[in-house]
Design an enzyme around this catalytic site. Structure first.
Site, PDB file in Angstrom:
ATOM      1  N   CYS A   2       0.871  -1.167   0.000  1.00  0.00           N
ATOM      2  CA  CYS A   2       0.000   0.000   0.000  1.00  0.00           C
ATOM      3  C   CYS A   2       0.905   1.213   0.000  1.00  0.00           C
ATOM      4  O   CYS A   2       2.103   1.093   0.161  1.00  0.00           O
ATOM      5  CB  CYS A   2      -0.873   0.017   1.236  1.00  0.00           C
ATOM      6  N   ARG A  27       1.769   0.831  -5.941  1.00  0.00           N
ATOM      7  CA  ARG A  27       1.977   0.006  -4.752  1.00  0.00           C
ATOM      8  C   ARG A  27       0.704  -0.703  -4.317  1.00  0.00           C
ATOM      9  O   ARG A  27       0.724  -1.550  -3.439  1.00  0.00           O
ATOM     10  CB  ARG A  27       2.470   0.871  -3.576  1.00  0.00           C
ATOM     11  N   TRP A  73      -3.903  -2.035  -1.089  1.00  0.00           N
ATOM     12  CA  TRP A  73      -3.963  -3.377  -1.671  1.00  0.00           C
ATOM     13  C   TRP A  73      -4.483  -4.255  -0.542  1.00  0.00           C
ATOM     14  O   TRP A  73      -3.812  -4.436   0.472  1.00  0.00           O
ATOM     15  CB  TRP A  73      -2.573  -3.812  -2.113  1.00  0.00           C
ATOM     16  N   ASN A  99       0.391   0.827   6.641  1.00  0.00           N
ATOM     17  CA  ASN A  99       0.852  -0.294   5.821  1.00  0.00           C
ATOM     18  C   ASN A  99       1.344  -1.369   6.773  1.00  0.00           C
ATOM     19  O   ASN A  99       2.015  -1.052   7.764  1.00  0.00           O
ATOM     20  CB  ASN A  99       2.034   0.113   4.932  1.00  0.00           C
ATOM     21  N   GLY A 100       1.047  -2.624   6.466  1.00  0.00           N
ATOM     22  CA  GLY A 100       1.503  -3.709   7.338  1.00  0.00           C
ATOM     23  C   GLY A 100       0.318  -4.515   7.834  1.00  0.00           C
ATOM     24  O   GLY A 100      -0.797  -4.394   7.321  1.00  0.00           O
ATOM     25  N   GLU A 480      11.014 -16.844 -16.516  1.00  0.00           N
ATOM     26  CA  GLU A 480      10.726 -15.414 -16.467  1.00  0.00           C
ATOM     27  C   GLU A 480       9.807 -15.014 -17.622  1.00  0.00           C
ATOM     28  O   GLU A 480       8.922 -14.172 -17.453  1.00  0.00           O
ATOM     29  CB  GLU A 480      12.049 -14.626 -16.483  1.00  0.00           C
ATOM     30  N   LYS A 484       6.112 -13.254 -17.071  1.00  0.00           N
ATOM     31  CA  LYS A 484       5.677 -11.984 -17.673  1.00  0.00           C
ATOM     32  C   LYS A 484       4.333 -12.168 -18.350  1.00  0.00           C
ATOM     33  O   LYS A 484       3.437 -11.353 -18.210  1.00  0.00           O
ATOM     34  CB  LYS A 484       6.699 -11.469 -18.703  1.00  0.00           C
ATOM     35  N   GLU A 487       1.354 -12.709 -15.733  1.00  0.00           N
ATOM     36  CA  GLU A 487       0.963 -11.638 -14.819  1.00  0.00           C
ATOM     37  C   GLU A 487       0.294 -10.456 -15.518  1.00  0.00           C
ATOM     38  O   GLU A 487      -0.546  -9.803 -14.911  1.00  0.00           O
ATOM     39  CB  GLU A 487       2.115 -11.203 -13.912  1.00  0.00           C
ATOM     40  N   HIS A 503       8.269 -35.996 -19.574  1.00  0.00           N
ATOM     41  CA  HIS A 503       7.922 -36.664 -18.318  1.00  0.00           C
ATOM     42  C   HIS A 503       6.535 -36.271 -17.831  1.00  0.00           C
ATOM     43  O   HIS A 503       6.206 -36.503 -16.665  1.00  0.00           O
ATOM     44  CB  HIS A 503       8.978 -36.364 -17.253  1.00  0.00           C
ATOM     45  N   LYS A 602       2.995  -3.724  -6.706  1.00  0.00           N
ATOM     46  CA  LYS A 602       4.413  -3.678  -7.062  1.00  0.00           C
ATOM     47  C   LYS A 602       5.314  -4.319  -6.017  1.00  0.00           C
ATOM     48  O   LYS A 602       6.206  -5.067  -6.353  1.00  0.00           O
ATOM     49  CB  LYS A 602       4.829  -2.226  -7.306  1.00  0.00           C
TER      50      LYS A 602
HETATM   51  C1  AGP Z   1       7.722  -9.422 -11.315  1.00  0.00           C
HETATM   52  O1  AGP Z   1       7.224  -9.150 -12.566  1.00  0.00           O
HETATM   53  C2  AGP Z   1       6.766  -9.507 -10.238  1.00  0.00           C
HETATM   54  N1  AGP Z   1       5.814  -8.489 -10.214  1.00  0.00           N
HETATM   55  C3  AGP Z   1       7.256 -10.015  -8.899  1.00  0.00           C
HETATM   56  O2  AGP Z   1       7.486 -11.372  -9.090  1.00  0.00           O
HETATM   57  C4  AGP Z   1       8.506  -9.373  -8.231  1.00  0.00           C
HETATM   58  O3  AGP Z   1       9.646  -9.649  -8.983  1.00  0.00           O
HETATM   59  C5  AGP Z   1       8.625  -9.930  -6.794  1.00  0.00           C
HETATM   60  O4  AGP Z   1       7.489  -9.594  -6.062  1.00  0.00           O
HETATM   61  C6  AGP Z   1       9.879  -9.462  -6.080  1.00  0.00           C
HETATM   62  O5  AGP Z   1       9.898  -8.079  -5.919  1.00  0.00           O
HETATM   63  P1  AGP Z   1      11.216  -7.346  -5.453  1.00  0.00           P
HETATM   64  O6  AGP Z   1      12.214  -7.514  -6.540  1.00  0.00           O
HETATM   65  O7  AGP Z   1      10.818  -5.929  -5.249  1.00  0.00           O
HETATM   66  O8  AGP Z   1      11.681  -8.016  -4.192  1.00  0.00           O
END
Ligand code: AGP
Length: 607
Positions: A2, A27, A73, A99-100, A480, A484, A487, A503, A602
């Site tokens: 957040c 965020r 969030w 936040n938290g 990776e 991408k 998500e 397998h 984020k």
């Molecule tokens: C990446 O596209 C993601 N949104 C997510 O996996 C991200 O890499 C992960 O949450 C780690 O974040 P950080 O690098 O800020 O620790």
């Protein structure tokens, strides 16, 4: 997850809070709200949904030169107007943004309910507002301190009191709180992104600290009332670095930032004389480097995938065992911490709670941990024994692109540094340096193929599922790439080592499921081509990600993406880029909310 913003000073607070929230929206973006203190009363506006909905609901003229705001969030309670922050005490005097997570929320809620408090939201934050209003103490600071003494869990909070309209009280335990210093005005935020428009002079609170902000400045104390002197630091990034710069989405901007970002990661760190890397922040002398027997890389999501690619890189260049593990798995399995293992935490934000906790786990057991971090002064950067900053520039889009790439480059620098302190020959070091210096041009070449990637994306954007496969360093590329795609486009995507296909997953391959195959021209190429054939034999469409020059691939793939070759261990750096663009254009074709995909935020600062 957040975002928090606060302002006190001579200007009208509302526009400052709203523009700060705009910067923080990445965020968390399921609801937002502001509370302003005006004429000894609180005015609170909250809305479920994106910030634009809150903006539309605000009156044209809004008084108040002190206020706090929040973008959320959801953790406790679904996104709704009632659950949005700020939360207000029953007597209407106290407003809190948080936040938290309050871990003893149930117990505190029951206790307050038996004392006659009626709750209007399902959140844990509302508890804090009631606790502050009911705490003993003459000043707001004392009452916040009294309330927090009852709270177990993590928090970054900002509190205003309608009866004390000359101050904001902020506190931190496990969730970032950054004070911005202005001229006769003060700011607070959970992320420097919201501050740089106004000031680049900031103070980071540490866990267990409380600060009182007023127009004259701030003072900081510990929870047990010991005064603490804090010195300001200057934020590395300027306001303009947070702009989209003419791109339709932050993600596209950040993908196209990569040549420059990688050049910055490398800048001043390559030593052409001794064919090694200068990494001043590692805090490891040559003897300590020789004592390292193993490397363990820790991170979450894409940072973990960068760790997997980095482990390949380190093991093959340094010739010591290297492995990667998701930070949360590591921290909860009571890991054996070894003195001769070098632990490396990878994190763009430097605030991911699972990675931060893994760092703390290593340190409290006497292990040495380095950080590969993008945000200077972030929690992980401040907790580790040493590290390498990515210098990628701010990454705003939820999908990590340039930070993923720059973290790989940092790990290559670390491998070079460790390798040259051990058995990597000067000639091998020189070749690696040459290859690293060619990375920005390699990425440029990959970016130049955008329209080709867009065309491939349009062809496959309607797929309900996709496979990504690769061998050796090709497997993290696949992981990776799949990450991408899922998500931001919401297309189901799975990554496998190419050797694993037969397998099990081969059962799913058919004409409507494309497979992206990483085919770097390395020692495993023949075997990877055999995997391609396995897919083709089941009529699966093949998208080959490779380098120019191998005649066997063209006739066997439905689409070819070519990037310039590099040293084998560096191939994941450039080969990741077209997969970012492919995912971006699939998501664009499907009309997705690319920078703020559903259910995500984020940086994940809660468990
Ligand atoms: C990446 O596209 C993601 N949104 C997510 O996996 C991200 O890499 C992960 O949450 C780690 O974040 P950080 O690098 O800020 O620790």
């Amino acid at each position: 997850m957040c975002g928090i913003i606060g302002y006190i000073g001579p200007r009208s607070a509302a526009p400052i809070l709203i523009s700060g929230l705009k910067r923080l929206e990445y965020r968390g973006y399921d609801s937002a709200g502001v509370a302003l203190v005006s004429r000894r009363a609180l005015r609170v506006y909250k809305k479920e949904g994106k910030l634009a909905k809150l903006q539309a609901a605000l009156p044209k003229r809004l008084g108040g030169k002190i206020g706090i705001g929040h973008t959320r969030w959801a953790t406790h309670g679904a996104p709704s107007d009632a659950n949005a922050h700020p939360h207000v005490s029953a007597d209407g005097s106290i407003a809190v943004v948080h936040n938290g997570i309050v871990e003893n929320a149930t117990e505190l809620r029951e206790r307050l309910a038996t004392e006659g408090v009626t709750f209007v939201s399902e959140t844990d934050t509302e508890i804090i507002a009631h606790l502050v209003a009911r705490a003993d103490g003459e000043s707001l600071e004392q009452r916040v301190r009294g309330a927090l003494a009852l709270v177990r869990g993590t928090y970054g909070i900002a509190v205003v009191d309608a009866r004390a309209p000359d101050r904001i009280v902020v506190a931190r335990n496990g969730s970032p709180v950054i004070i911005g210093l202005g001229e006769h005005e003060m700011f607070v935020a959970s992320d420097v992104a919201a501050l740089v428009r106004h000031t680049r002079q900031v103070v980071h609170l540490d866990d267990g600290e409380i600060a009182v902000l007023d127009t004259g400045g701030f003072h900081t104390t510990t929870m047990d009332e010991r005064p603490i002197a804090k010195s300001p630091s200057t934020v590395e990034w300027e306001d303009g670095a947070y702009e989209r710069g003419g791109h339709a989405h932050y993600m596209r901007k950040e993908i196209f930032d990569q040549p420059e970002a990688v050049a910055r990661t490398l800048s001043g760190r390559l030593d052409h004389h001794f064919h090694t890397a200068h990494l001043g922040g590692l805090n490891l002398d040559p003897r300590e480097l020789l004592d390292v027997k193993r490397v363990k890389l820790l991170g979450c999501g894409s940072a973990y995938y960068a760790g997997l690619a980095g482990a390949h890189l380190i093991e093959s260049l340094v010739r010591i065992p290297a492995s990667a593990e998701p930070a949360a798995e590591f921290r909860y399995r009571n890991p054996v911490i070894e003195r001769d293992t070098l632990y490396v935490a990878i994190s763009q934000s430097g605030e991911t709670i699972d990675t931060l906790m893994a760092v703390q786990e290593v340190r409290q057991s006497g292990g040495r941990v380095l950080g590969v971090v993008n945000v200077v002064g972030s929690s992980i950067a401040r907790e580790v024994d040493g590290g390498i900053y990515m210098h990628a520039g701010p990454e705003v889009s939820v999908a990590s692109t340039k930070a993923y790439t720059c973290s790989l480059v940092c790990l290559a620098l670390l491998a070079l540094h460790l390798g040259r302190a051990r058995d990597l020959s000067p000639e091998q070091g020189r070749r690696l340096i040459d290859a690293m210096e060619r990375l920005p041009a390699g990425i440029e070449a990959a970016l130049a193929a955008e329209s080709h990637l867009e065309a491939i994306a349009r062809r496959y954007a309607d797929s309900r599922s996709a496979f990504y496969i690769g061998r050796g360093p090709g497997f993290p590329i696949a992981l990776e790439g799949a990450q991408k795609l899922k998500e931001i486009s919401y297309i189901h995507a799975e990554a496998y080592p190419a050797s694993e296909l037969k397998h099990g997953p081969l059962a799913l391959i058919g004409p409507d499921i494309p497979t992206v195959i990483a085919l770097p021209h390395d020692a495993l190429l023949d075997k990877s081509i055999a995997s391609l054939e396995e897919v083709r034999a089941r009529s699966g469409p093949v998208i080959a990600l490779t380098h120019p020059g191998d005649g066997r691939i063209a006739g066997r793939a439905d689409a070819i993406i070519e990037v310039p070759p590099s040293e084998d261990v560096l191939n994941p750096v450039v080969m990741g880029v077209p997969l970012q663009l492919f995912a971006y254009h699939c998501a664009l074709a499907l009309g997705r909310d690319i920078d703020q995909p559903r259910n995500l935020a984020k940086s994940v600062t809660v468990e």
